[in-house]
Design a protein around this motif. Structure first.
Motif, mmCIF file in Angstrom:
data_model
loop_
_atom_site.group_PDB
_atom_site.id
_atom_site.type_symbol
_atom_site.label_atom_id
_atom_site.label_comp_id
_atom_site.label_asym_id
_atom_site.label_seq_id
_atom_site.Cartn_x
_atom_site.Cartn_y
_atom_site.Cartn_z
ATOM 1 N N ASN A 161 -21.583 -0.540 -31.585
ATOM 2 C CA ASN A 161 -20.153 -0.263 -31.769
ATOM 3 C C ASN A 161 -19.933 1.171 -32.239
ATOM 4 O O ASN A 161 -18.948 1.817 -31.864
ATOM 5 C CB ASN A 161 -19.549 -1.253 -32.762
ATOM 6 C CG ASN A 161 -19.436 -2.648 -32.193
ATOM 7 O OD1 ASN A 161 -19.236 -2.830 -30.991
ATOM 8 N ND2 ASN A 161 -19.585 -3.658 -33.039
ATOM 9 N N HIS A 162 -20.853 1.682 -33.056
ATOM 10 C CA HIS A 162 -20.752 3.078 -33.480
ATOM 11 C C HIS A 162 -20.957 4.023 -32.295
ATOM 12 O O HIS A 162 -20.299 5.058 -32.196
ATOM 13 C CB HIS A 162 -21.770 3.371 -34.579
ATOM 14 C CG HIS A 162 -21.407 2.757 -35.893
ATOM 15 N ND1 HIS A 162 -20.311 3.163 -36.623
ATOM 16 C CD2 HIS A 162 -21.981 1.769 -36.616
ATOM 17 C CE1 HIS A 162 -20.227 2.452 -37.737
ATOM 18 N NE2 HIS A 162 -21.224 1.587 -37.746
ATOM 19 N N VAL A 163 -21.858 3.660 -31.394
ATOM 20 C CA VAL A 163 -22.064 4.457 -30.182
ATOM 21 C C VAL A 163 -20.775 4.495 -29.361
ATOM 22 O O VAL A 163 -20.333 5.555 -28.899
ATOM 23 C CB VAL A 163 -23.220 3.888 -29.342
ATOM 24 C CG1 VAL A 163 -23.283 4.576 -27.980
ATOM 25 C CG2 VAL A 163 -24.544 4.036 -30.068
ATOM 26 N N SER A 164 -20.144 3.336 -29.190
ATOM 27 C CA SER A 164 -18.914 3.247 -28.407
ATOM 28 C C SER A 164 -17.800 4.098 -29.007
ATOM 29 O O SER A 164 -17.113 4.851 -28.297
ATOM 30 C CB SER A 164 -18.464 1.780 -28.320
ATOM 31 O OG SER A 164 -17.245 1.656 -27.625
ATOM 32 N N VAL A 165 -17.623 4.011 -30.324
ATOM 33 C CA VAL A 165 -16.546 4.783 -30.963
ATOM 34 C C VAL A 165 -16.856 6.276 -30.935
ATOM 35 O O VAL A 165 -15.970 7.102 -30.706
ATOM 36 C CB VAL A 165 -16.317 4.279 -32.403
ATOM 37 C CG1 VAL A 165 -15.334 5.183 -33.148
ATOM 38 C CG2 VAL A 165 -15.784 2.847 -32.379
ATOM 39 N N ALA A 166 -18.117 6.640 -31.149
ATOM 40 C CA ALA A 166 -18.495 8.057 -31.115
ATOM 41 C C ALA A 166 -18.199 8.673 -29.750
ATOM 42 O O ALA A 166 -17.759 9.823 -29.657
ATOM 43 C CB ALA A 166 -19.975 8.214 -31.458
ATOM 44 N N GLU A 167 -18.426 7.907 -28.692
ATOM 45 C CA GLU A 167 -18.162 8.419 -27.346
ATOM 46 C C GLU A 167 -16.668 8.567 -27.074
ATOM 47 O O GLU A 167 -16.246 9.498 -26.386
ATOM 48 C CB GLU A 167 -18.778 7.474 -26.310
ATOM 49 C CG GLU A 167 -20.303 7.495 -26.288
ATOM 50 C CD GLU A 167 -20.880 6.445 -25.353
ATOM 51 O OE1 GLU A 167 -20.113 5.549 -24.905
ATOM 52 O OE2 GLU A 167 -22.104 6.493 -25.092
ATOM 53 N N SER A 168 -15.870 7.667 -27.628
ATOM 54 C CA SER A 168 -14.438 7.653 -27.340
ATOM 55 C C SER A 168 -13.629 8.540 -28.282
ATOM 56 O O SER A 168 -12.622 9.121 -27.884
ATOM 57 C CB SER A 168 -13.898 6.216 -27.424
ATOM 58 O OG SER A 168 -14.467 5.404 -26.419
ATOM 59 N N VAL A 169 -14.065 8.613 -29.559
ATOM 60 C CA VAL A 169 -13.317 9.377 -30.558
ATOM 61 C C VAL A 169 -14.324 10.190 -31.384
ATOM 62 O O VAL A 169 -14.676 9.797 -32.506
ATOM 63 C CB VAL A 169 -12.500 8.446 -31.483
ATOM 64 C CG1 VAL A 169 -11.372 9.221 -32.160
ATOM 65 C CG2 VAL A 169 -11.933 7.248 -30.736
ATOM 66 N N PRO A 170 -14.790 11.328 -30.856
ATOM 67 C CA PRO A 170 -15.877 12.071 -31.502
ATOM 68 C C PRO A 170 -15.566 12.539 -32.920
ATOM 69 O O PRO A 170 -16.490 12.733 -33.719
ATOM 70 C CB PRO A 170 -16.071 13.271 -30.565
ATOM 71 C CG PRO A 170 -15.486 12.849 -29.254
ATOM 72 C CD PRO A 170 -14.369 11.926 -29.580
ATOM 73 N N CYS A 172 -14.216 10.899 -35.271
ATOM 74 C CA CYS A 172 -14.147 9.772 -36.205
ATOM 75 C C CYS A 172 -15.344 9.747 -37.154
ATOM 76 O O CYS A 172 -16.488 9.944 -36.733
ATOM 77 C CB CYS A 172 -14.103 8.467 -35.404
ATOM 78 S SG CYS A 172 -13.917 6.979 -36.405
ATOM 79 N N LEU A 173 -15.077 9.499 -38.440
ATOM 80 C CA LEU A 173 -16.156 9.241 -39.390
ATOM 81 C C LEU A 173 -16.693 7.836 -39.122
ATOM 82 O O LEU A 173 -15.936 6.859 -39.110
ATOM 83 C CB LEU A 173 -15.646 9.325 -40.828
ATOM 84 C CG LEU A 173 -16.627 8.841 -41.908
ATOM 85 C CD1 LEU A 173 -17.794 9.822 -42.048
ATOM 86 C CD2 LEU A 173 -15.923 8.634 -43.240
ATOM 87 N N LEU A 174 -17.995 7.719 -38.938
ATOM 88 C CA LEU A 174 -18.639 6.441 -38.650
ATOM 89 C C LEU A 174 -19.414 5.985 -39.872
ATOM 90 O O LEU A 174 -20.292 6.704 -40.364
ATOM 91 C CB LEU A 174 -19.572 6.581 -37.448
ATOM 92 C CG LEU A 174 -18.933 7.122 -36.162
ATOM 93 C CD1 LEU A 174 -20.008 7.402 -35.118
ATOM 94 C CD2 LEU A 174 -17.888 6.153 -35.629
ATOM 95 N N VAL A 175 -19.096 4.798 -40.367
ATOM 96 C CA VAL A 175 -19.754 4.258 -41.563
ATOM 97 C C VAL A 175 -20.426 2.935 -41.211
ATOM 98 O O VAL A 175 -19.766 1.996 -40.760
ATOM 99 C CB VAL A 175 -18.747 4.055 -42.712
ATOM 100 C CG1 VAL A 175 -19.446 3.460 -43.927
ATOM 101 C CG2 VAL A 175 -18.070 5.373 -43.082
ATOM 102 N N HIS A 176 -21.732 2.878 -41.419
ATOM 103 C CA HIS A 176 -22.508 1.676 -41.120
ATOM 104 C C HIS A 176 -22.688 0.877 -42.401
ATOM 105 O O HIS A 176 -23.230 1.360 -43.397
ATOM 106 C CB HIS A 176 -23.873 2.071 -40.548
ATOM 107 C CG HIS A 176 -24.711 0.915 -40.121
ATOM 108 N ND1 HIS A 176 -25.900 0.585 -40.728
ATOM 109 C CD2 HIS A 176 -24.526 -0.011 -39.143
ATOM 110 C CE1 HIS A 176 -26.422 -0.477 -40.134
ATOM 111 N NE2 HIS A 176 -25.613 -0.856 -39.174
ATOM 112 N N LEU A 177 -22.204 -0.357 -42.392
ATOM 113 C CA LEU A 177 -22.279 -1.233 -43.565
ATOM 114 C C LEU A 177 -22.692 -2.622 -43.099
ATOM 115 O O LEU A 177 -22.080 -3.177 -42.179
ATOM 116 C CB LEU A 177 -20.903 -1.289 -44.245
ATOM 117 C CG LEU A 177 -20.746 -2.221 -45.453
ATOM 118 C CD1 LEU A 177 -21.633 -1.766 -46.607
ATOM 119 C CD2 LEU A 177 -19.274 -2.259 -45.890
#
Length: 214
Positions: A161-170, A172-177
């Motif tokens: 899901n982080h890969v998907s969001v990073a590709e669509s909205v570069p 965006c801060l991505l937080v893995h929890l």
């Protein structure tokens, strides 16, 4: 083909946006699901980060058929209000975050179970908007945030899901929890561009820092 995600009920203000997964991020999933399986005479073996192939009969440890595993997950979503509880300090932390940012729940679940999840979240006083979809999360976040020149953060336990969001909205801060468990030790690790949060307090600190820097 991805289903159309209805965002009509999501009203964003002129402030940062935090998009947050639900299962094993806001609500416990794995441990309640294990108790649910136990009540039905099944058991989950943490041999890999998969449900299919790892759910067995408690009687003889024979693996459960894949089709039944899929049905068990759906049955659990149907009964989620009786089983799922908050994950860590999610409730109090999200309420604090919601004082200075918009919060939207984006849960990977068949939309037909939205009502059950909505009732459960409301019971916890987590009244933020909820979107349930089986579509990739990145395009949904992009559609939601649009071209707003405001900070955006995404919290999720799944690397893909982080890969998907990073590709669509570069931007965006991505937080893995995610929880600590034997099964989660097998989970794919997100890339170095994703912030690792130990718990909700740690996640909150990363979000607030990101929001204040914009």
């Amino acid at each position: 083909m991805s289903e159309i995600v209805d965002l009509a009920h999501v009203r964003l203000g002129d402030r940062p946006l935090a998009v947050c997964d639900v299962d094993d991020v806001v609500l416990e999933f794995l441990h309640p699901f294990e108790r649910f399986l136990d009540s039905l005479g099944h058991r989950l073996l943490p041999r890999s980060y998969r449900l299919h192939g790892n759910i067995v009969s408690a009687r003889d440890e024979v693996p459960v058929d894949d089709a039944l595993v899929s049905q068990l997950v759906l049955d659990f979503f149907e009964a989620q209000e009786d089983w799922q509880t908050p994950f860590g300090d999610a409730v109090s932390t999200l309420k604090r975050i919601g004082e200075s940012a918009d919060v939207v729940f984006l849960t990977a679940m068949p939309p037909r179970y939205t009502l059950m999840r909505r009732r459960l979240l409301d019971r916890l006083d987590l009244t933020f908007p909820l979107l349930a979809t089986e579509s990739p999360k990145g395009p949904v976040v992009r559609q939601m945030h649009g071209a707003r020149p405001l900070p955006l953060a995404f919290i999720d336990d799944m690397a893909h899901n982080h890969v998907s969001v990073a590709e669509s909205v570069p931007q965006c801060l991505l937080v893995h929890l995610m929880p600590e468990s034997e099964m989660h030790r097998h989970a794919p690790k997100p890339g170095p561009h994703v912030v690792q949060a130990r718990d909700w307090r740690d996640a909150e600190a990363h979000l607030l820092k990101h929001f204040s820097n914009h």
